[in-house]
Design a protein around this motif. Structure first.
Motif, mmCIF file in Angstrom:
data_model
loop_
_atom_site.group_PDB
_atom_site.id
_atom_site.type_symbol
_atom_site.label_atom_id
_atom_site.label_comp_id
_atom_site.label_asym_id
_atom_site.label_seq_id
_atom_site.Cartn_x
_atom_site.Cartn_y
_atom_site.Cartn_z
ATOM 1 N N ALA A 6 44.025 52.242 30.357
ATOM 2 C CA ALA A 6 44.663 52.336 31.668
ATOM 3 C C ALA A 6 44.384 51.094 32.503
ATOM 4 O O ALA A 6 45.273 50.584 33.203
ATOM 5 C CB ALA A 6 44.175 53.588 32.393
ATOM 6 N N THR A 7 43.151 50.592 32.438
ATOM 7 C CA THR A 7 42.804 49.402 33.210
ATOM 8 C C THR A 7 43.540 48.176 32.697
ATOM 9 O O THR A 7 44.022 47.351 33.479
ATOM 10 C CB THR A 7 41.282 49.171 33.162
ATOM 11 N N ALA A 8 43.642 48.043 31.376
ATOM 12 C CA ALA A 8 44.381 46.919 30.812
ATOM 13 C C ALA A 8 45.835 46.938 31.266
ATOM 14 O O ALA A 8 46.402 45.900 31.655
ATOM 15 C CB ALA A 8 44.297 46.954 29.285
ATOM 16 N N ALA A 9 46.455 48.126 31.240
ATOM 17 C CA ALA A 9 47.844 48.248 31.685
ATOM 18 C C ALA A 9 47.975 47.930 33.168
ATOM 19 O O ALA A 9 48.896 47.221 33.600
ATOM 20 C CB ALA A 9 48.372 49.643 31.388
ATOM 21 N N ALA A 10 47.029 48.460 33.980
ATOM 22 C CA ALA A 10 47.106 48.249 35.422
ATOM 23 C C ALA A 10 46.885 46.785 35.798
ATOM 24 O O ALA A 10 47.584 46.235 36.656
ATOM 25 C CB ALA A 10 46.085 49.134 36.137
ATOM 26 N N VAL A 11 45.912 46.132 35.159
ATOM 27 C CA VAL A 11 45.643 44.721 35.455
ATOM 28 C C VAL A 11 46.821 43.852 35.024
ATOM 29 O O VAL A 11 47.244 42.935 35.745
ATOM 30 C CB VAL A 11 44.338 44.268 34.768
ATOM 31 N N LEU A 12 47.368 44.135 33.843
ATOM 32 C CA LEU A 12 48.534 43.380 33.379
ATOM 33 C C LEU A 12 49.711 43.580 34.329
ATOM 34 O O LEU A 12 50.379 42.609 34.725
ATOM 35 C CB LEU A 12 48.913 43.829 31.965
ATOM 36 N N GLY A 13 49.968 44.835 34.700
ATOM 37 C CA GLY A 13 51.066 45.096 35.618
ATOM 38 C C GLY A 13 50.857 44.445 36.967
ATOM 39 O O GLY A 13 51.795 43.894 37.559
ATOM 40 N N CYS A 14 49.620 44.490 37.471
ATOM 41 C CA CYS A 14 49.306 43.861 38.752
ATOM 42 C C CYS A 14 49.547 42.353 38.695
ATOM 43 O O CYS A 14 50.119 41.759 39.615
ATOM 44 C CB CYS A 14 47.856 44.162 39.120
ATOM 45 N N THR A 15 49.131 41.728 37.598
ATOM 46 C CA THR A 15 49.303 40.287 37.444
ATOM 47 C C THR A 15 50.772 39.906 37.428
ATOM 48 O O THR A 15 51.208 38.983 38.139
ATOM 49 C CB THR A 15 48.622 39.816 36.146
ATOM 50 N N VAL A 16 51.565 40.629 36.635
ATOM 51 C CA VAL A 16 52.992 40.327 36.530
ATOM 52 C C VAL A 16 53.710 40.606 37.845
ATOM 53 O O VAL A 16 54.583 39.845 38.265
ATOM 54 C CB VAL A 16 53.619 41.135 35.375
ATOM 55 N N LEU A 17 53.317 41.704 38.509
ATOM 56 C CA LEU A 17 53.936 42.057 39.783
ATOM 57 C C LEU A 17 53.724 40.970 40.826
ATOM 58 O O LEU A 17 54.677 40.485 41.461
ATOM 59 C CB LEU A 17 53.360 43.381 40.279
ATOM 60 N N VAL A 18 52.476 40.564 41.024
ATOM 61 C CA VAL A 18 52.157 39.656 42.121
ATOM 62 C C VAL A 18 52.549 38.220 41.799
ATOM 63 O O VAL A 18 53.016 37.474 42.668
ATOM 64 C CB VAL A 18 50.664 39.747 42.473
ATOM 65 N N LEU A 19 52.406 37.807 40.545
ATOM 66 C CA LEU A 19 52.740 36.434 40.170
ATOM 67 C C LEU A 19 54.187 36.280 39.740
ATOM 68 O O LEU A 19 54.608 35.178 39.416
ATOM 69 C CB LEU A 19 51.817 35.967 39.040
ATOM 70 N N GLY A 20 54.948 37.379 39.771
ATOM 71 C CA GLY A 20 56.345 37.324 39.345
ATOM 72 C C GLY A 20 57.167 36.245 40.033
ATOM 73 O O GLY A 20 57.863 35.473 39.371
ATOM 74 N N PRO A 21 57.106 36.154 41.385
ATOM 75 C CA PRO A 21 57.883 35.096 42.047
ATOM 76 C C PRO A 21 57.518 33.695 41.591
ATOM 77 O O PRO A 21 58.389 32.821 41.477
ATOM 78 C CB PRO A 21 57.542 35.315 43.531
ATOM 79 N N GLU A 22 56.229 33.454 41.347
ATOM 80 C CA GLU A 22 55.826 32.127 40.896
ATOM 81 C C GLU A 22 56.205 31.896 39.443
ATOM 82 O O GLU A 22 56.500 30.774 39.041
ATOM 83 C CB GLU A 22 54.313 31.955 41.096
ATOM 84 N N LEU A 23 56.175 32.978 38.630
ATOM 85 C CA LEU A 23 56.579 32.833 37.233
ATOM 86 C C LEU A 23 58.070 32.560 37.113
ATOM 87 O O LEU A 23 58.512 31.879 36.174
ATOM 88 C CB LEU A 23 56.228 34.111 36.454
ATOM 89 N N ALA A 24 58.846 33.066 38.068
ATOM 90 C CA ALA A 24 60.291 32.898 38.004
ATOM 91 C C ALA A 24 60.782 31.654 38.723
ATOM 92 O O ALA A 24 61.935 31.273 38.586
ATOM 93 C CB ALA A 24 60.983 34.123 38.601
ATOM 94 N N GLY A 25 59.904 31.016 39.480
ATOM 95 C CA GLY A 25 60.338 29.846 40.241
ATOM 96 C C GLY A 25 59.251 28.790 40.303
ATOM 97 O O GLY A 25 58.441 28.637 39.399
ATOM 98 N N ASP A 26 59.266 28.073 41.402
ATOM 99 C CA ASP A 26 58.280 27.015 41.598
ATOM 100 C C ASP A 26 56.979 27.610 42.114
ATOM 101 O O ASP A 26 56.973 28.337 43.105
ATOM 102 C CB ASP A 26 58.793 25.976 42.592
ATOM 103 N N GLY A 27 55.890 27.293 41.462
ATOM 104 C CA GLY A 27 54.586 27.797 41.869
ATOM 105 C C GLY A 27 53.706 26.678 42.388
ATOM 106 O O GLY A 27 53.673 25.585 41.842
#
Length: 325
Positions: free
Chosen positions: A154-175
């Motif tokens: 559960a923690t692995a899923a939550a940490v991965l989801g949190c990372t993708v959620l918050v860093l999504g804008p930077e992953l999709a554009g200019d960071g």
């Protein structure tokens, strides 16, 4: 524990006598632990939106410290058992209280400067994403207890989801490049959160009232951060807008939330509690879209779904027997 309504006379008396002799099992399930913690996490997710309304020129650390100072004093003043907690604690428990108090004071003094240096995205991922991992590792080291497979998944899923959620804008554009000192401060914030969650959980598990434990730790931390408020707050926090922000942060996101969090710690493990609070960045992201007009790419919404999956996995009862974490 179910009652046998078909019993009569002596059978009923014996059954009731046995039931009275046995201690009642402490209630578990979503309403006993995860729900108060999730409620606190949802409210914590509003802190970014609320603090953005503070007057310009007031340091972020001063805003966070002011909220802690007000909320911490309220927690202490409304916990009568907290005033006698130090007397009933032994030497080891007093040392734990001191450690927890320092950790509580350290969180706003490291997290908010980290946000200022690295941005909300990176600071949130490092601090909140790292906290449950650090809590599990610290519990393993201090209690020699291996985290369960369910918690790890559960923690692995939550940490991965949190990372993708918050860093999504930077992953999709200019960071923007990440500041090394900001990363270090965010890591220290995550460590602070993990430490005071573990300390609070351990003291509550030893039979001390959750309100008293939280009251003493946060009341002491309020005094420690008061110089930061007096030095950095200036006149900005005394304005109508500044006072409104501090009142919300102090009364709602500190006083009320940590009452709920302390109650939740009495019914679940600190490792699970820190993972459950990963709902905070999810709420912050949704508020950013609906209130502040921010946009999230598709990858962030995918991360939100994975994060929700991990939280639901922890929120569900551990088994048909009703034994929670």
């Amino acid at each position: 524990m179910p009652h046998d309504t078909s019993s009569r006379s002596s059978r009923s008396s014996c059954a009731q006598g046995d039931a009275a002799a046995r201690p009642r099992p402490r209630r578990t399930g979503p309403f006993a632990g995860p729900l108060p913690i999730l409620t606190a996490a949802v409210l914590w997710g509003t802190t970014g939106t609320a603090s953005s309304l503070a007057p310009a020129g007031v340091p972020a650390a001063a805003v966070g410290a002011a909220g802690l100072a007000l909320g911490g004093l309220l927690l202490f003043l409304t916990a009568p058992a907290g005033r006698s907690l130090l007397r009933v604690c032994d030497g080891g428990e007093r040392r734990l209280l001191v450690l927890g108090t320092l950790a509580v004071a350290g969180y706003p003094l490291t997290f908010y400067p980290a946000v200022a240096r690295t941005g909300v995205a990176a600071a949130t991922v490092i601090a909140l994403g790292g906290a449950p991992v650090l809590a599990g590792l610290l519990a393993w080291l201090t209690r020699r207890s291996r985290p369960s497979a369910r918690w790890a998944a559960a923690t692995a899923a939550a940490v991965l989801g949190c990372t993708v959620l918050v860093l999504g804008p930077e992953l999709a554009g200019d960071g923007a490049p990440v500041d090394a000192l900001g990363v270090l401060l965010a890591g220290l914030a995550g460590l602070s959160y993990a430490v005071y969650a573990l300390v609070g959980g351990q003291l509550i598990a030893r039979g001390h009232a959750s309100g008293a434990v939280m009251g003493v730790m946060f009341g002491g931390a309020a005094l420690l951060v008061l110089p930061v408020v007096l030095r950095g707050g200036g006149g900005g926090l005394l304005t109508e807008r500044g006072a409104g922000v501090v009142l919300y942060l102090g009364v709602i996101t500190t006083f009320l939330c940590y009452r709920l969090f302390g109650h939740g710690l009495g019914h679940t493990t600190p490792q699970v509690a820190t993972t459950m609070t990963l709902a905070e960045p999810a709420v912050a992201a949704v508020l950013g879209v609906t209130v502040l007009g921010e946009r999230l790419p598709a990858v962030s919404w995918c991360g939100l779904a994975v994060l929700a999956l991990g939280i639901v996995l922890l929120a569900l009862p551990a088994g048909s027997g009703g034994r929670g974490a």
